[in-house]
Scaffold this motif. Structure first.
Motif, PDB file in Angstrom:
ATOM      1  N   LYS A 217      38.172  43.546  47.006  1.00 30.02           N
ATOM      2  CA  LYS A 217      37.806  42.488  46.059  1.00 30.02           C
ATOM      3  C   LYS A 217      38.814  41.339  46.082  1.00 30.02           C
ATOM      4  O   LYS A 217      38.446  40.162  46.137  1.00 30.02           O
ATOM      5  CB  LYS A 217      37.703  43.079  44.652  1.00 30.02           C
ATOM      6  CG  LYS A 217      37.352  42.075  43.556  1.00 30.02           C
ATOM      7  CD  LYS A 217      37.183  42.804  42.222  1.00 30.02           C
ATOM      8  CE  LYS A 217      36.819  41.815  41.098  1.00 30.02           C
ATOM      9  NZ  LYS A 217      37.967  40.957  40.737  1.00 30.02           N
ATOM     10  N   VAL A 218      40.088  41.683  46.042  1.00 28.63           N
ATOM     11  CA  VAL A 218      41.132  40.651  46.013  1.00 28.63           C
ATOM     12  C   VAL A 218      41.166  39.877  47.327  1.00 28.63           C
ATOM     13  O   VAL A 218      41.392  38.661  47.332  1.00 28.63           O
ATOM     14  CB  VAL A 218      42.506  41.279  45.700  1.00 28.63           C
ATOM     15  CG1 VAL A 218      43.628  40.256  45.866  1.00 28.63           C
ATOM     16  CG2 VAL A 218      42.520  41.842  44.283  1.00 28.63           C
ATOM     17  N   GLU A 220      38.643  39.159  49.298  1.00 31.80           N
ATOM     18  CA  GLU A 220      37.552  38.167  49.265  1.00 31.80           C
ATOM     19  C   GLU A 220      37.896  37.025  48.321  1.00 31.80           C
ATOM     20  O   GLU A 220      37.633  35.846  48.617  1.00 31.80           O
ATOM     21  CB  GLU A 220      36.249  38.829  48.852  1.00 31.80           C
ATOM     22  CG  GLU A 220      35.068  37.859  48.867  1.00 31.80           C
ATOM     23  CD  GLU A 220      33.744  38.520  48.593  1.00 31.80           C
ATOM     24  OE1 GLU A 220      32.710  37.964  49.020  1.00 31.80           O
ATOM     25  OE2 GLU A 220      33.724  39.592  47.943  1.00 31.80           O
ATOM     26  N   GLU A 221      38.497  37.349  47.186  1.00 30.10           N
ATOM     27  CA  GLU A 221      38.893  36.305  46.242  1.00 30.10           C
ATOM     28  C   GLU A 221      39.906  35.350  46.865  1.00 30.10           C
ATOM     29  O   GLU A 221      39.847  34.129  46.638  1.00 30.10           O
ATOM     30  CB  GLU A 221      39.478  36.938  44.983  1.00 30.10           C
ATOM     31  CG  GLU A 221      38.457  37.651  44.115  1.00 30.10           C
ATOM     32  CD  GLU A 221      39.092  38.443  42.983  1.00 30.10           C
ATOM     33  OE1 GLU A 221      38.337  38.911  42.107  1.00 30.10           O
ATOM     34  OE2 GLU A 221      40.339  38.597  42.977  1.00 30.10           O
ATOM     35  N   CYS A 222      40.840  35.894  47.650  1.00 29.39           N
ATOM     36  CA  CYS A 222      41.829  35.052  48.327  1.00 29.39           C
ATOM     37  C   CYS A 222      41.136  34.043  49.242  1.00 29.39           C
ATOM     38  O   CYS A 222      41.487  32.850  49.263  1.00 29.39           O
ATOM     39  CB  CYS A 222      42.791  35.915  49.143  1.00 29.39           C
ATOM     40  SG  CYS A 222      44.055  36.757  48.176  1.00 29.39           S
ATOM     41  N   ARG A 225      39.299  31.401  47.088  1.00 25.76           N
ATOM     42  CA  ARG A 225      40.239  30.490  46.435  1.00 25.76           C
ATOM     43  C   ARG A 225      40.777  29.475  47.440  1.00 25.76           C
ATOM     44  O   ARG A 225      40.968  28.296  47.112  1.00 25.76           O
ATOM     45  CB  ARG A 225      41.402  31.274  45.809  1.00 25.76           C
ATOM     46  CG  ARG A 225      41.033  31.934  44.487  1.00 25.76           C
ATOM     47  CD  ARG A 225      42.121  32.863  43.990  1.00 25.76           C
ATOM     48  NE  ARG A 225      41.758  33.457  42.720  1.00 25.76           N
ATOM     49  CZ  ARG A 225      42.173  33.018  41.532  1.00 25.76           C
ATOM     50  NH1 ARG A 225      43.002  31.990  41.465  1.00 25.76           N
ATOM     51  NH2 ARG A 225      41.782  33.602  40.419  1.00 25.76           N
ATOM     52  N   HIS A 246      47.591  34.485  45.101  1.00 24.08           N
ATOM     53  CA  HIS A 246      46.641  35.446  44.540  1.00 24.08           C
ATOM     54  C   HIS A 246      46.925  36.861  45.031  1.00 24.08           C
ATOM     55  O   HIS A 246      46.863  37.827  44.258  1.00 24.08           O
ATOM     56  CB  HIS A 246      45.214  35.036  44.891  1.00 24.08           C
ATOM     57  CG  HIS A 246      44.173  35.767  44.103  1.00 24.08           C
ATOM     58  ND1 HIS A 246      44.068  35.680  42.730  1.00 24.08           N
ATOM     59  CD2 HIS A 246      43.185  36.625  44.491  1.00 24.08           C
ATOM     60  CE1 HIS A 246      43.065  36.435  42.303  1.00 24.08           C
ATOM     61  NE2 HIS A 246      42.521  37.027  43.344  1.00 24.08           N
TER      62      HIS A 246
END
Length: 340
Positions: A217-218, A220-222, A225, A246
């Motif tokens: 999850k993190v 993909e968020e990186c 962002r 992040h």
């Protein structure tokens, strides 16, 4: 797929050569080697928290299976110019810019790559082999009249990269069966009407533990962002800062040996897209296309290379995840071309 810059040096000492895991990834294709003095900065250790070992499902070390022969491509399908050559081409120095006509071609290639990737993800289940995923991806690409870009690139023997658990990137599909709780990055690139579309995603296999889900999850968020920071005139180094901030906030390390790249008529070109904090020069320009493809690790950001010359794994066996999109820079932002 990430790229290497052989004329540069790493900003930190290379990992030791391991006879079990293979040679250091410094000696193999598709890694970034950064300037010692003015290029990349070390990750900020203040916010790096250790992942609790109790949270992570115990897994056996990744082992290689049998690699089947490369799949044939019909003669009517146009092949990229590197096919049939032993060595991977040098990274092109040109910045790939697009007009209205070439943007249409780029969008078509990227749209196909996105559809193929989503289809490949539906195949991720326990007991399925990565070789089976490769065969399905290969068929879908050639049925669309396109060429699977990894096939024959610097001798890569398969049509897609499948990187499981501690494999950071460039895993070769083989007879190994996926296990319940695995995570797998599938990296798809297609060559359609003279243009490459490049994308990847990390999928969950069966029942995956919460720590692994959080890593995915993190990561993909990186990526997202970083994309949200992109627009004409913005410094390229802002990408690495967004990703690093992040990742560190959540206790993960950013693998710094692999980079994104310009993509279009040429598979790999400038600009190199660094995913960690850096002072590299360069600004985004309206009409250019490149990939952003950060890889995060639960533990070590160092990698070893298997003796197949491609499979890059974390030195400590910790899990890694990666996501990738091809984007088009506009005056006001960035358009994700590989969004399904």
């Amino acid at each position: 797929m990430a790229v290497r810059v052989p004329s540069m040096e790493l900003h930190r000492p290379p990992p030791s050569v391991s006879g079990v895991r293979g040679k250091s990834c410094l000696q193999k294709p598709f890694l970034v080697q950064a300037k010692r003095l003015e290029g990349l900065e070390k990750a900020n250790p203040r916010s790096r928290g250790k992942q609790s070992l109790e949270q992570v499902k115990k897994r056996a070390p990744l082992i290689r299976g049998t690699v089947s022969p490369p799949l044939p491509v019909p003669g009517h399908i146009t092949q990229p110019p590197y096919v049939g050559k032993k060595d991977a081409p040098e990274i092109a120095s040109e910045i790939q810019m697009h007009d209205k006509v070439s943007i249409v071609h780029m969008k078509a290639a990227c749209e196909l790559a996105a559809r193929v990737l989503e289809y490949a993800g539906t195949l991720v289940k326990p007991s399925v082999t990565t070789d089976e995923i490769d065969k399905a991806v290969h068929k879908m690409i050639i049925d669309a009249g396109a060429y699977p870009s990894p096939l024959g690139y610097g001798g890569f023997p398969k049509s897609v990269c499948t990187s499981v658990n501690e494999c950071i990137c460039h895993g070769i599909p083989d007879s190994r069966e996926l296990q319940d709780g695995d995570i797998i990055n599938i990296d798809v690139t297609v060559y359609l009407n003279g243009y490459h579309g490049d994308t990847s995603k990390t999928f969950l296999c069966g029942e995956v533990d919460e720590a692994s889900k959080r890593l995915v999850k993190v990561t993909e968020e990186c990526m997202l962002r970083a994309i949200s920071a992109c627009k004409h005139g913005t410094s390229l180094k802002k990408i690495g800062r967004r990703i690093s901030e992040h990742a560190e906030r959540h206790g993960f390390g950013v693998v710094d040996r692999f980079v994104g790249h310009g993509v279009g008529r040429i598979f790999h070109s400038e600009p190199m897209i660094y995913h960690q904090r850096n002072n590299m020069p360069g600004q985004m320009v309206e009409g250019q296309t490149f990939t952003i493809e950060p890889a995060l690790s639960m533990g070590s950001i160092d990698c070893d290379m298997w003796d197949d010359g491609w499979t890059a794994v974390t030195t400590d066996g910790s899990l890694a995840a990666q996501f990738e999109h091809t984007i088009l820079i506009t005056k006001t932002g960035a358009e994700i071309l590989t969004k399904c």
